[in-house]
Scaffold this active site. Structure first.
Site, PDB file in Angstrom:
ATOM      1  N   HIS A  33       1.843   2.049  -3.501  1.00  0.00           N
ATOM      2  CA  HIS A  33       1.400   2.492  -4.040  1.00  0.00           C
ATOM      3  C   HIS A  33       0.884   3.881  -3.763  1.00  0.00           C
ATOM      4  O   HIS A  33       0.610   4.800  -4.895  1.00  0.00           O
ATOM      5  CB  HIS A  33      -0.809   2.050  -3.734  1.00  0.00           C
ATOM      6  N   THR A  51       1.005  -1.266  -0.203  1.00  0.00           N
ATOM      7  CA  THR A  51      -0.286   0.387  -0.120  1.00  0.00           C
ATOM      8  C   THR A  51       0.538   1.247  -0.138  1.00  0.00           C
ATOM      9  O   THR A  51       0.869   2.640  -0.782  1.00  0.00           O
ATOM     10  CB  THR A  51      -0.955  -0.430   1.537  1.00  0.00           C
TER      11      THR A  51
END
Length: 347
Positions: A43, A40
């Protein structure tokens, strides 16, 4: 004065002074020790979550550390306590919360994404997010409790039972943790992974690994399951081909647990869902019981956390660590040492 790692735009991280403030009512100030960089975080680094992340943003939610100060009215915690953080703040009023699903609150504040995270030398969080760590657990290993809690939740969502045959598609950190947690639950596990480095590590951990690019997986699957197919699959790769594999390996009434974040819609073979009466379940985040189970698994060595840590870098080298993870290579989990702003160390 302390230091924090901040994200300001796609592929732009820097380190900057941060100014802490005394913890208020219901809050605790922590000194993060180690913070893991996860998918994450990557990202966010790529700019994929700019619509959600308010810049400049302090990243990081996989952490371990110690209590420094407690706010007014806090009981049960004192300076020096070893902790990790379940980085969720929910509103307790939305339909999801009222139904008992606070971890997927419809207005969830995921701390480290929606609000400042752990990649700093001082961090103030709500006291209710703290998870106690045993004194015997080294803090570098404890930084893997949060991703282990993800794996515990995933295995629970899939309903994995003793003796079932499980295929994990994707052998990155979370995929390996899912495989280890499923094995600890009594399942027979196979991991499908393209990376030679990740396959080698999985094999060193005693897992059986398939290479989708070279192995005859349909034949291997038939031989392993007696032509029945797997009971459960986990899609952890985030790739379109991984979705196909996770569907294809399942037998009649098999369960597919979707773990990876897919940034765009994927095609899926719905006819196979109809024909074999398959089930698809999503798995997101965790609750306190998942975290407590994860602490036990890391503390007793069921999760060999030290084997998954590829490198430890000082706080000032965190931006370079993101670039190293982005480029791939022979890395699994990189930790940022928040106590060291000058020198890194191999794990």
């Amino acid at each position: 004065m302390t230091i924090a790692v901040r994200y300001s735009a796609a592929r732009t991280l820097d380190t900057a002074p941060s100014h802490g403030s005394p913890p208020g009512p219901g809050e605790v100030e922590l000194a993060p020790a180690y913070v893991g960089i996860c998918g994450t975080d990557l990202h966010i680094f790529h700019g994929d979550m700019d619509a959600r992340v308010q810049t400049p943003a302090v990243l990081g939610h996989e952490m371990s550390g110690r209590v420094v100060r407690v706010g007014p009215g806090i009981e049960g915690w004192q300076p020096g306590d070893a902790v990790t953080v379940m980085p969720l703040r929910w509103d307790a009023t939305c339909p999801a919360c009222r139904a008992g699903h606070q971890h997927i609150c419809q207005h969830l504040d995921f701390i480290g994404i929606d609000s400042p995270g752990a990649m700093q030398q001082r961090w103030t969080v709500p006291a209710h997010t703290l998870i106690r760590l045993p004194d015997s657990l080294a803090l570098d290993r404890a930084a893997l409790v949060e991703p282990t809690a993800v794996a515990v939740h995933d295995v629970g969502r899939a309903g994995v039972r003793d003796g079932e045959k499980v295929v994990v598609v994707g052998g990155g950190p979370v995929g390996i943790l899912i495989a280890l947690v499923a094995r600890a639950a009594g399942a027979e596990v196979r991991v499908a992974e393209l990376s030679a480095h990740r396959r080698r590590l999985a094999e060193e951990l005693g897992l059986t690994v398939w290479n989708p690019a070279e192995d005859d997986m349909p034949t291997l699957l038939r031989e392993w399951t007696g032509e029945a197919g797997a009971d459960v699959s986990f899609e952890v790769s985030g790739a379109a081909g991984g979705v196909d594999t996770a569907v294809d390996v399942l037998g009649v009434r098999g369960r597919l647990c979707l773990v990876a974040i897919h940034p765009r819609p994927r095609e899926i073979n719905l006819h196979r869902f109809f024909w074999r009466e398959l089930t698809l379940v999503g798995a997101r985040l965790y609750d306190r019981s998942d975290f407590e189970h994860a602490v036990a698994l890391v503390a007793d060595g069921t999760i060999p956390a030290e084997r998954l840590i590829s490198k430890v870098v000082p706080l000032t080298q965190a931006p370079a660590a993101f670039e190293a993870l982005e480029s791939g290579g022979d890395v699994m989990k990189i930790l940022v040492d928040c106590t060291d702003a000058s020198q890194g160390a191999a794990a």
